[in-house]
Design a protein around this motif. Structure first.
Motif, mmCIF file in Angstrom:
data_model
loop_
_atom_site.group_PDB
_atom_site.id
_atom_site.type_symbol
_atom_site.label_atom_id
_atom_site.label_comp_id
_atom_site.label_asym_id
_atom_site.label_seq_id
_atom_site.Cartn_x
_atom_site.Cartn_y
_atom_site.Cartn_z
ATOM 1 N N GLY A 1 0.788 -1.245 -0.095
ATOM 2 C CA GLY A 1 0.002 -0.070 -0.084
ATOM 3 C C GLY A 1 0.941 1.222 0.044
ATOM 4 O O GLY A 1 2.015 1.094 0.298
ATOM 5 N N GLY A 2 0.455 2.509 -0.259
ATOM 6 C CA GLY A 2 0.984 3.621 -0.304
ATOM 7 C C GLY A 2 0.227 4.616 -1.203
ATOM 8 O O GLY A 2 -1.028 4.604 -1.316
ATOM 9 N N ALA A 3 1.045 5.639 -1.607
ATOM 10 C CA ALA A 3 0.483 6.656 -2.463
ATOM 11 C C ALA A 3 0.479 6.247 -3.986
ATOM 12 O O ALA A 3 1.321 5.794 -4.389
ATOM 13 N N TRP A 4 -0.492 6.667 -4.617
ATOM 14 C CA TRP A 4 -0.579 6.696 -6.085
ATOM 15 C C TRP A 4 0.661 7.327 -6.533
ATOM 16 O O TRP A 4 1.048 8.484 -6.228
ATOM 17 N N ASP A 5 1.439 6.701 -7.657
ATOM 18 C CA ASP A 5 2.529 7.285 -8.226
ATOM 19 C C ASP A 5 2.335 8.442 -9.229
ATOM 20 O O ASP A 5 1.318 7.991 -10.184
ATOM 21 N N ILE A 6 3.189 9.246 -9.146
ATOM 22 C CA ILE A 6 3.301 10.114 -10.356
ATOM 23 C C ILE A 6 4.793 10.188 -10.658
ATOM 24 O O ILE A 6 5.749 10.323 -9.980
ATOM 25 N N SER A 7 4.908 9.479 -11.937
ATOM 26 C CA SER A 7 6.363 9.267 -12.490
ATOM 27 C C SER A 7 7.340 10.346 -12.255
ATOM 28 O O SER A 7 7.045 11.509 -12.859
ATOM 29 N N ASN A 8 8.327 10.143 -11.722
ATOM 30 C CA ASN A 8 9.548 11.023 -11.603
ATOM 31 C C ASN A 8 9.180 12.264 -10.640
ATOM 32 O O ASN A 8 10.008 13.345 -11.041
ATOM 33 N N GLU A 9 8.310 12.236 -9.901
ATOM 34 C CA GLU A 9 7.812 13.411 -9.204
ATOM 35 C C GLU A 9 7.316 13.142 -7.634
ATOM 36 O O GLU A 9 7.141 11.897 -7.480
ATOM 37 N N SER A 10 7.377 13.958 -6.942
ATOM 38 C CA SER A 10 6.588 13.847 -5.772
ATOM 39 C C SER A 10 5.058 13.517 -5.850
ATOM 40 O O SER A 10 4.265 13.711 -6.859
ATOM 41 N N ASP A 11 4.696 12.529 -5.131
ATOM 42 C CA ASP A 11 3.295 11.777 -5.135
ATOM 43 C C ASP A 11 2.489 12.784 -4.381
ATOM 44 O O ASP A 11 1.412 12.460 -4.170
ATOM 45 N N ALA A 12 2.912 13.910 -3.633
ATOM 46 C CA ALA A 12 2.077 14.483 -2.646
ATOM 47 C C ALA A 12 1.303 15.513 -3.537
ATOM 48 O O ALA A 12 1.731 16.085 -4.338
ATOM 49 N N LEU A 13 -0.184 15.378 -3.148
ATOM 50 C CA LEU A 13 -1.129 16.163 -3.875
ATOM 51 C C LEU A 13 -1.471 17.362 -3.187
ATOM 52 O O LEU A 13 -2.090 18.395 -3.745
ATOM 53 N N ASP A 14 -1.379 17.377 -1.782
ATOM 54 C CA ASP A 14 -1.639 18.751 -1.070
ATOM 55 C C ASP A 14 -0.589 18.596 0.162
ATOM 56 O O ASP A 14 -0.126 17.153 0.589
ATOM 57 N N ALA A 15 -0.316 19.494 0.680
ATOM 58 C CA ALA A 15 0.484 19.532 1.977
ATOM 59 C C ALA A 15 0.350 20.770 2.645
ATOM 60 O O ALA A 15 -0.133 21.886 2.432
ATOM 61 N N VAL A 16 0.702 20.825 4.316
ATOM 62 C CA VAL A 16 0.694 21.833 4.796
ATOM 63 C C VAL A 16 1.616 22.751 4.707
ATOM 64 O O VAL A 16 3.091 22.276 4.987
ATOM 65 N N THR A 17 1.708 23.903 4.211
ATOM 66 C CA THR A 17 2.719 24.812 3.689
ATOM 67 C C THR A 17 2.428 26.227 3.387
ATOM 68 O O THR A 17 0.922 26.332 3.156
ATOM 69 N N THR A 18 2.920 26.989 3.548
ATOM 70 C CA THR A 18 2.784 28.690 3.405
ATOM 71 C C THR A 18 3.312 28.891 1.857
ATOM 72 O O THR A 18 3.029 29.768 1.349
ATOM 73 N N THR A 19 3.822 28.070 1.239
ATOM 74 C CA THR A 19 4.014 28.249 -0.366
ATOM 75 C C THR A 19 2.927 27.748 -1.326
ATOM 76 O O THR A 19 2.396 26.862 -1.136
ATOM 77 N N GLY A 20 2.866 28.768 -2.014
ATOM 78 C CA GLY A 20 1.551 28.674 -3.109
ATOM 79 C C GLY A 20 1.784 29.235 -4.400
ATOM 80 O O GLY A 20 2.940 29.674 -4.708
ATOM 81 N N PRO A 21 0.688 29.691 -5.112
ATOM 82 C CA PRO A 21 -0.383 29.269 -4.723
ATOM 83 C C PRO A 21 -1.067 27.561 -5.190
ATOM 84 O O PRO A 21 -2.088 27.229 -4.494
ATOM 85 N N ASN A 22 -0.187 26.968 -5.590
ATOM 86 C CA ASN A 22 -0.586 25.518 -5.627
ATOM 87 C C ASN A 22 0.431 24.493 -4.839
ATOM 88 O O ASN A 22 1.820 24.984 -4.710
ATOM 89 N N THR A 23 0.020 23.449 -4.280
ATOM 90 C CA THR A 23 1.100 22.705 -3.793
ATOM 91 C C THR A 23 2.274 22.241 -4.571
ATOM 92 O O THR A 23 3.181 21.988 -3.892
ATOM 93 N N TRP A 24 2.335 22.266 -5.758
ATOM 94 C CA TRP A 24 3.321 21.967 -6.689
ATOM 95 C C TRP A 24 4.363 23.059 -6.433
ATOM 96 O O TRP A 24 5.736 22.435 -6.545
#
Length: 320
Positions: A249-272
């Motif tokens: 089990g785990g996170a759905w894979d995004i090839s060659n990138e972080s698989d995180a789709l959202d995060a607690v952060t002040t950086t934006g406007p998008n999680t990317w």
């Protein structure tokens, strides 16, 4: 008559000093997927937090999640974290997560919500693990290298095709599996749990109709109850997968990138904007009071108490 008034000052001082902490002690968190136990207000601005009523409260921006698995122009509300809360008592650490909209999923669905929360107890840079769970190709800031990590994976294949909208799950031996809905691991990726647990070691409650995930973990499994000081946390969300029978089990894979789709952060406007380098740099450092490990009162409360004490002193001094 003036001497008794002077003698009362130490007692008044102590009452005012401990009131913010004692007020929290009257609040009881019941882990049932109902957020009504959590009383503190939300911050007024996105991607900010407050500490109020003994709660750490994070307000996350809406629709800031990555949209790799939906059609262009759409959003992925199942992973769009909008609110995160933390509190504690002498026995447990509690957390509440609220999402934008979980109406499109059931518990057990492939691609259901996945959460990873890291817990840094020693606050020593580089002293723990830096990888988020779920083979998510995402790291924490080295200053928040962790000793413990909580994993929630609503894709747990044991519950597939049952139409489940709510569930509670203890931290028992069935969580010793990478496909389990609720997991706790240490920095060496060992699963931590209590044999035969019925919720005393840990408890997860999910209510998709409330868009809520709620949990508690006993302090004894994560380094003991705080005696003052702070704990550092980081959070990511993703879409989850699970093959419980094969311990996968785990996170759905995004090839060659972080698989995180959202995060607690002040950086934006998008999680990317935060995860494009594969690292979530932002962490929160939550202070805990002593002897009871509730988050400490906000600085303005302490300042107000000091002003009140000074005012009382001046009044009593004139009466002497």
């Amino acid at each position: 008559m003036s001497k008794p008034l002077v003698l009362l000052l130490p007692a008044i001082f102590m009452m005012l000093l401990i009131t913010p902490i004692l007020a929290v002690a009257q609040q009881q968190i019941i882990v049932d997927g109902d957020p009504s136990d959590w009383k503190a207000p939300l911050p007024s601005q996105d991607n900010t937090y407050i500490i109020s009523n003994g709660e750490f409260v994070w307000r996350d921006a809406t629709e800031d999640e990555r949209t790799n698995f939906v059609t262009q122009g759409s959003h992925d509300p199942r992973v769009d974290l909008v609110e995160w809360r933390i509190t504690g008592d002498e026995n447990y650490l509690y957390m509440l997560f609220k999402f934008n909209d979980m109406s499109s999923i059931n518990i057990g669905d492939d691609g259901a919500t996945f959460i990873a929360v890291t817990i840094d107890r020693d606050l020593t840079s580089g002293s723990g693990n830096v990888w988020f769970a779920g083979e998510s190709d995402t790291q924490v800031n080295s200053s928040a290298a962790w000793e413990y990590q909580v994993i929630v994976n609503l894709a747990d294949s044991r519950y597939r095709n049952q139409g489940l909208r709510s569930i509670t799950h203890p931290l028992n031996e069935s969580t010793n599996n990478w496909g389990a809905i609720f997991q706790l691991v240490d920095k060496n990726w060992n699963h931590l749990y209590a044999q035969g647990d019925r919720g005393d070691a840990g408890l997860l409650a999910v209510n998709l109709s409330n868009n809520c995930i709620e949990l508690r973990i006993t302090w004894t499994l994560i380094g003991g109850a705080p005696t003052g000081g702070s704990i550092r946390f980081e959070v990511i969300t993703a879409r989850g997968w699970s093959n419980y029978n094969n311990n996968g089990g785990g996170a759905w894979d995004i090839s060659n990138e972080s698989d995180a789709l959202d995060a607690v952060t002040t950086t934006g406007p998008n999680t990317w904007n935060e995860v494009e380098d594969g690292v979530v740099d932002y962490y929160v450092e939550v202070p805990f009071a002593t002897p009871v490990p509730y988050p400490v009162p906000e600085p303005w409360v302490i300042g107000l108490v000091a002003l009140v004490i000074a005012g009382l002193y001046l009044v009593f001094r004139r009466m002497i």
